[in-house]
Write a protein that holds these residues in place. Sequence first.
Motif, PDB file in Angstrom:
ATOM      1  N   LYS A 108      -2.364  95.507 120.319  1.00 56.42           N
ATOM      2  CA  LYS A 108      -2.701  95.063 121.679  1.00 56.42           C
ATOM      3  C   LYS A 108      -1.529  95.332 122.637  1.00 56.42           C
ATOM      4  O   LYS A 108      -1.717  95.819 123.752  1.00 56.42           O
ATOM      5  N   ASN A 109      -0.333  95.053 122.171  1.00 60.08           N
ATOM      6  CA  ASN A 109       0.842  95.293 123.019  1.00 60.08           C
ATOM      7  C   ASN A 109       0.977  96.778 123.332  1.00 60.08           C
ATOM      8  O   ASN A 109       1.294  97.157 124.465  1.00 60.08           O
ATOM      9  N   GLN A 131      10.113  84.475 121.325  1.00 57.35           N
ATOM     10  CA  GLN A 131       9.608  85.831 121.576  1.00 57.35           C
ATOM     11  C   GLN A 131      10.038  86.338 122.935  1.00 57.35           C
ATOM     12  O   GLN A 131      10.062  85.581 123.913  1.00 57.35           O
ATOM     13  N   ASP A 160      -3.008  80.040 122.023  1.00 58.35           N
ATOM     14  CA  ASP A 160      -3.191  80.289 120.590  1.00 58.35           C
ATOM     15  C   ASP A 160      -2.968  79.006 119.791  1.00 58.35           C
ATOM     16  O   ASP A 160      -1.932  78.361 119.930  1.00 58.35           O
ATOM     17  N   ARG A 166      -2.413  78.586 116.736  1.00 54.82           N
ATOM     18  CA  ARG A 166      -1.526  78.672 115.562  1.00 54.82           C
ATOM     19  C   ARG A 166      -0.135  78.119 115.828  1.00 54.82           C
ATOM     20  O   ARG A 166       0.666  77.939 114.925  1.00 54.82           O
TER      21      ARG A 166
HETATM   22  C1  FMN Z   1       3.947  83.271 117.904  1.00 60.40           C
HETATM   23  C2  FMN Z   1       2.855  84.197 118.362  1.00 60.40           C
HETATM   24  C3  FMN Z   1       3.174  85.394 118.979  1.00 60.40           C
HETATM   25  C4  FMN Z   1       2.161  86.260 119.443  1.00 60.40           C
HETATM   26  N1  FMN Z   1       2.493  87.428 120.044  1.00 60.40           N
HETATM   27  C5  FMN Z   1       1.524  88.238 120.522  1.00 60.40           C
HETATM   28  C6  FMN Z   1       1.834  89.449 121.192  1.00 60.40           C
HETATM   29  O1  FMN Z   1       2.982  89.839 121.357  1.00 60.40           O
HETATM   30  N2  FMN Z   1       0.810  90.196 121.656  1.00 60.40           N
HETATM   31  C7  FMN Z   1      -0.497  89.826 121.498  1.00 60.40           C
HETATM   32  O2  FMN Z   1      -1.379  90.557 121.938  1.00 60.40           O
HETATM   33  N3  FMN Z   1      -0.821  88.709 120.843  1.00 60.40           N
HETATM   34  C8  FMN Z   1       0.149  87.901 120.356  1.00 60.40           C
HETATM   35  N4  FMN Z   1      -0.184  86.761 119.696  1.00 60.40           N
HETATM   36  C9  FMN Z   1      -1.592  86.477 119.498  1.00 60.40           C
HETATM   37  C10 FMN Z   1      -2.231  85.910 120.733  1.00 60.40           C
HETATM   38  O3  FMN Z   1      -1.905  84.552 120.818  1.00 60.40           O
HETATM   39  C11 FMN Z   1      -3.745  86.059 120.727  1.00 60.40           C
HETATM   40  O4  FMN Z   1      -4.249  85.629 119.505  1.00 60.40           O
HETATM   41  C12 FMN Z   1      -4.168  87.470 120.946  1.00 60.40           C
HETATM   42  O5  FMN Z   1      -3.570  87.996 122.101  1.00 60.40           O
HETATM   43  C13 FMN Z   1      -5.691  87.461 121.158  1.00 60.40           C
HETATM   44  O6  FMN Z   1      -6.091  88.775 121.302  1.00 60.40           O
HETATM   45  P1  FMN Z   1      -7.645  89.096 121.487  1.00 60.40           P
HETATM   46  O7  FMN Z   1      -8.151  88.181 122.561  1.00 60.40           O
HETATM   47  O8  FMN Z   1      -7.650  90.536 121.874  1.00 60.40           O
HETATM   48  O9  FMN Z   1      -8.259  88.819 120.145  1.00 60.40           O
HETATM   49  C14 FMN Z   1       0.823  85.898 119.248  1.00 60.40           C
HETATM   50  C15 FMN Z   1       0.514  84.666 118.651  1.00 60.40           C
HETATM   51  C16 FMN Z   1       1.498  83.823 118.205  1.00 60.40           C
HETATM   52  C17 FMN Z   1       1.146  82.525 117.555  1.00 60.40           C
END
Ligand code: FMN
Length: 406
Positions: free
Chosen positions: A30-31, A49, A68, A70
């Motif tokens: 995604k990034n 981060q 998120d 988590r």
């Molecule tokens: C600690 C942590 C760091 C995260 N870093 C990123 C990130 O750099 N880029 C990203 O797209 N999602 C990251 N996520 C996941 C996002 O919270 C989220 O699940 C995701 O962007 C959802 O993508 P979607 O809507 O396309 O499924 C991270 C989650 C956590 C818990």
Amino acid sequence: MLTTIIYRSHLCDDVPVKALESMVAAANLKNGRADVTGILLFNGTHFFQLLEGPEENVKAIYQAICHDKRHYNVVELLCDYGPSRRFGKVGMELFDLREHDKDDVLQTILDKGTSRYQLTYHDRALQFFRTFVEATEKENYFEIPSADSWDFIPTDDARTVSLASVSSDAYCGFAFQPIIDPLTQEIVSLEALLRTRSGGSPQNYFECLSGDEIYLADLDSKKIAFALAASLGLRDQVLSVNLLPMTLVKVPDAVTVLLNAIAENGLVPEQIIVEFTEREAISEFEAFSQTVRTLKGSGISVAIDHFGAGFAGLQLLAQFQPDRIKINRDLVRDVHKSGPRQAIIQAIIKCCTSLEIAISAVGVEQPEEWMWLESAGISQFQGHLFAEPCFCGIPAVAWPEKKTAL
Ligand SMILES: Cc1cc2nc3c(=O)[nH]c(=O)nc-3n(C[C@H](O)[C@H](O)[C@H](O)COP(=O)(O)O)c2cc1C
């Protein structure tokens, strides 16, 4: 514009560390699509981060991260702009601090940098890496529980009186809102908030007045505040009233007027706090402090209201130390999510503790704001979370009660 966001957060207990691998893989993709780069540190409990890229994309990804489930207690530490990326190659590498030697972990992270210039400690972003890796700020991470871990249960003792019963020709009214200590369930003070006769805002009350009329009306309104308070059966409850600082300077014998009104309503000066509002600069400071000395000499306490806003800032505190300060709503808003607000409020607490000045936080609306402020050492609060202002009355207070696990 190239934007950098840094945050820290806490891994949820029910999320296995192993699950992070797939999250990182998805995030990397995604990034990459969003031209966002960065690095994610993990120390076994906390994440840290750095995200860099076009402003809109960085902010959109950060928003998704904030929601998120988590992790929790996501606190934004830095949002800044710069000419080049610090970590340009790494899509979103997870760097587990526990797998590296303590002494060279910071250098190992910095070696991943892609900046044209050597990554130096003069950069704020990199200073944040250092404090996270060396855990020097860890005592300031307050791990507050989720908002739904408390119930807010209102009492049923609200009461009102009619304005006409206090004064047939009252030119203004007051709403009362308590300042409370939620954990001891104590009402510390009741604040009388100026309203028009029909409950309109203080701005409405003052808008048809000009020049020194404002100060006369400001002082005169306190007579109604004291009369209403007495009629509501205040007894020995502490009462806070607001005053423009220049009212004390511009109205001759302002303190005598206040003392007479206090006595006429069966109240005593020791139960009154005069809060100075921040709307205007104090232009005649010597005259102002002379009157404050007279106020204090009569037994009335003084507070700086809306500390941190307008003219009620550090300079005023350096010139004049009140019995208490009230931290402004703008600093309190979303404090649990904001590193800058947390740092400022902690500095205010430290400063007021050194000066033995009591602190309350106003405009508290969210349970998380209250929990963070309570963890930081504040115990007195005012805000809709606990009680809304009640026109010509004393509102019910919603005291927090910890939910018991089933
Ligand atoms: C600690 C942590 C760091 C995260 N870093 C990123 C990130 O750099 N880029 C990203 O797209 N999602 C990251 N996520 C996941 C996002 O919270 C989220 O699940 C995701 O962007 C959802 O993508 P979607 O809507 O396309 O499924 C991270 C989650 C956590 C818990």
